[in-house]
Enzyme design. Sequence first.
Site, PDB file in Angstrom:
ATOM      1  N   ASN A   1       0.849  -1.181   0.070  1.00 33.98           N
ATOM      2  CA  ASN A   1       0.064   0.116  -0.041  1.00 33.98           C
ATOM      3  C   ASN A   1       0.847   1.048   0.070  1.00 33.98           C
ATOM      4  O   ASN A   1       1.601   1.490   1.168  1.00 33.98           O
ATOM      5  CB  ASN A   1      -1.079  -0.068   1.282  1.00 33.98           C
ATOM      6  CG  ASN A   1      -1.660   1.090   1.400  1.00 33.98           C
ATOM      7  OD1 ASN A   1      -1.511   2.339   0.944  1.00 33.98           O
ATOM      8  ND2 ASN A   1      -3.123   0.705   1.814  1.00 33.98           N
TER       9      ASN A   1
ATOM     10  N   ASP B   1      -1.318  -3.854   9.507  1.00 36.15           N
ATOM     11  CA  ASP B   1      -2.648  -4.075   9.252  1.00 36.15           C
ATOM     12  C   ASP B   1      -3.464  -3.065   9.910  1.00 36.15           C
ATOM     13  O   ASP B   1      -3.487  -3.061  11.116  1.00 36.15           O
ATOM     14  CB  ASP B   1      -3.049  -5.556   9.820  1.00 36.15           C
ATOM     15  CG  ASP B   1      -4.132  -6.125   8.667  1.00 36.15           C
ATOM     16  OD1 ASP B   1      -4.374  -6.263   7.465  1.00 36.15           O
ATOM     17  OD2 ASP B   1      -5.173  -6.077   9.356  1.00 36.15           O
TER      18      ASP B   1
HETATM   19  P1  ITT Z   1      -0.923  -4.299   2.709  1.00 39.05           P
HETATM   20  O1  ITT Z   1      -1.771  -5.368   3.168  1.00 39.05           O
HETATM   21  O2  ITT Z   1      -0.190  -4.819   1.756  1.00 39.05           O
HETATM   22  O3  ITT Z   1      -0.292  -3.594   3.679  1.00 39.05           O
HETATM   23  P2  ITT Z   1      -3.635  -3.142   2.352  1.00 39.05           P
HETATM   24  O4  ITT Z   1      -4.228  -1.929   1.600  1.00 39.05           O
HETATM   25  O5  ITT Z   1      -4.185  -4.323   1.892  1.00 39.05           O
HETATM   26  O6  ITT Z   1      -2.114  -3.274   2.250  1.00 39.05           O
HETATM   27  P3  ITT Z   1      -4.701  -3.629   4.882  1.00 39.05           P
HETATM   28  O7  ITT Z   1      -5.312  -4.985   4.573  1.00 39.05           O
HETATM   29  O8  ITT Z   1      -4.178  -3.375   6.181  1.00 39.05           O
HETATM   30  O9  ITT Z   1      -3.813  -2.984   3.993  1.00 39.05           O
HETATM   31  O10 ITT Z   1      -6.055  -2.651   4.764  1.00 39.05           O
HETATM   32  C1  ITT Z   1      -6.334  -1.617   5.353  1.00 39.05           C
HETATM   33  C2  ITT Z   1      -7.052  -0.303   4.588  1.00 39.05           C
HETATM   34  O11 ITT Z   1      -7.867   0.447   5.726  1.00 39.05           O
HETATM   35  C3  ITT Z   1      -6.230   0.087   3.843  1.00 39.05           C
HETATM   36  O12 ITT Z   1      -6.436  -0.201   2.308  1.00 39.05           O
HETATM   37  C4  ITT Z   1      -6.769   1.856   3.926  1.00 39.05           C
HETATM   38  O13 ITT Z   1      -7.702   2.135   2.843  1.00 39.05           O
HETATM   39  C5  ITT Z   1      -7.424   1.666   5.056  1.00 39.05           C
HETATM   40  N1  ITT Z   1      -6.679   2.439   6.102  1.00 39.05           N
HETATM   41  C6  ITT Z   1      -5.606   2.102   6.836  1.00 39.05           C
HETATM   42  N2  ITT Z   1      -4.902   3.034   7.326  1.00 39.05           N
HETATM   43  C7  ITT Z   1      -5.634   4.058   6.866  1.00 39.05           C
HETATM   44  C8  ITT Z   1      -5.219   5.453   6.933  1.00 39.05           C
HETATM   45  O14 ITT Z   1      -4.232   5.864   7.778  1.00 39.05           O
HETATM   46  N3  ITT Z   1      -6.123   6.327   6.377  1.00 39.05           N
HETATM   47  C9  ITT Z   1      -7.054   6.066   5.647  1.00 39.05           C
HETATM   48  N4  ITT Z   1      -7.352   4.668   5.524  1.00 39.05           N
HETATM   49  C10 ITT Z   1      -6.770   3.680   6.070  1.00 39.05           C
END
Ligand code: ITT
Length: 201
Positions: free
Chosen positions: A17, A76
């Site tokens: 991400n 996560d």
């Molecule tokens: P990785 O697993 O490769 O790290 P991912 O995007 O799939 O990437 P997650 O499974 O942890 O990650 O999904 C968390 C989602 O929650 C992420 O895609 C964001 O859209 C949201 N999120 C997490 N932190 C955030 C933040 O600081 N601001 C806005 N949205 C956030």
Amino acid sequence: MSRRQLQPGRLVLATHNPGKVVELAELLGPHGLEVVSAGELGLDEPEETGSTFIANAELKALAAAKASGLPALADDSGLCVDALGGAPGIYSARWAGPDKDFMVAMMRVRDALDLEGPRNAHFICALSLAWPDGHVESVEGRVDGMLAWPPRGDNGFGYDPMFIMDGKSRTFGEISRDEKEADNHRARAFLLLRPLLPARG
Ligand code: ITT
């Protein structure tokens, strides 16, 4: 069991991400580590089969550490809406669909909510640091706030345009990068992880 210290050297950032990469790289900057991304190493994204943020962070960190032979840090995280029983929660990324379109995800949240009802929500961030031998250290940070509609601001990523942290009047999408990085769920988790990192230069 005593907590394990990370030694200076290479650290894999086990996330695909780009929004997280920016924030984590900023937090790690002062610790003098040589950060390499999972993308640069061509590491696969493991399936997130855990039922908690920490379980998924550990699974991602361990997979990257074992595949690379280097220590790895995974994140996560997600948005938890009280009136939705904590959803989207660990499924926050999936609510954006295969195109990772967060306007779609934010509209799903809005559509699921009673717009007259309370809009309390929080972000959670679990950070896990894993070593190739299977040792893992995990922490979790949280920030409380309210949902905004319509979404406002182009800064940040994910659900940022629809979240107003307690004590602020503008969404995470409207405040500057510096202001978001100063205090949020990821920064709060990182404060708990900091004692395990090499001393700041
Ligand atoms: P990785 O697993 O490769 O790290 P991912 O995007 O799939 O990437 P997650 O499974 O942890 O990650 O999904 C968390 C989602 O929650 C992420 O895609 C964001 O859209 C949201 N999120 C997490 N932190 C955030 C933040 O600081 N601001 C806005 N949205 C956030």
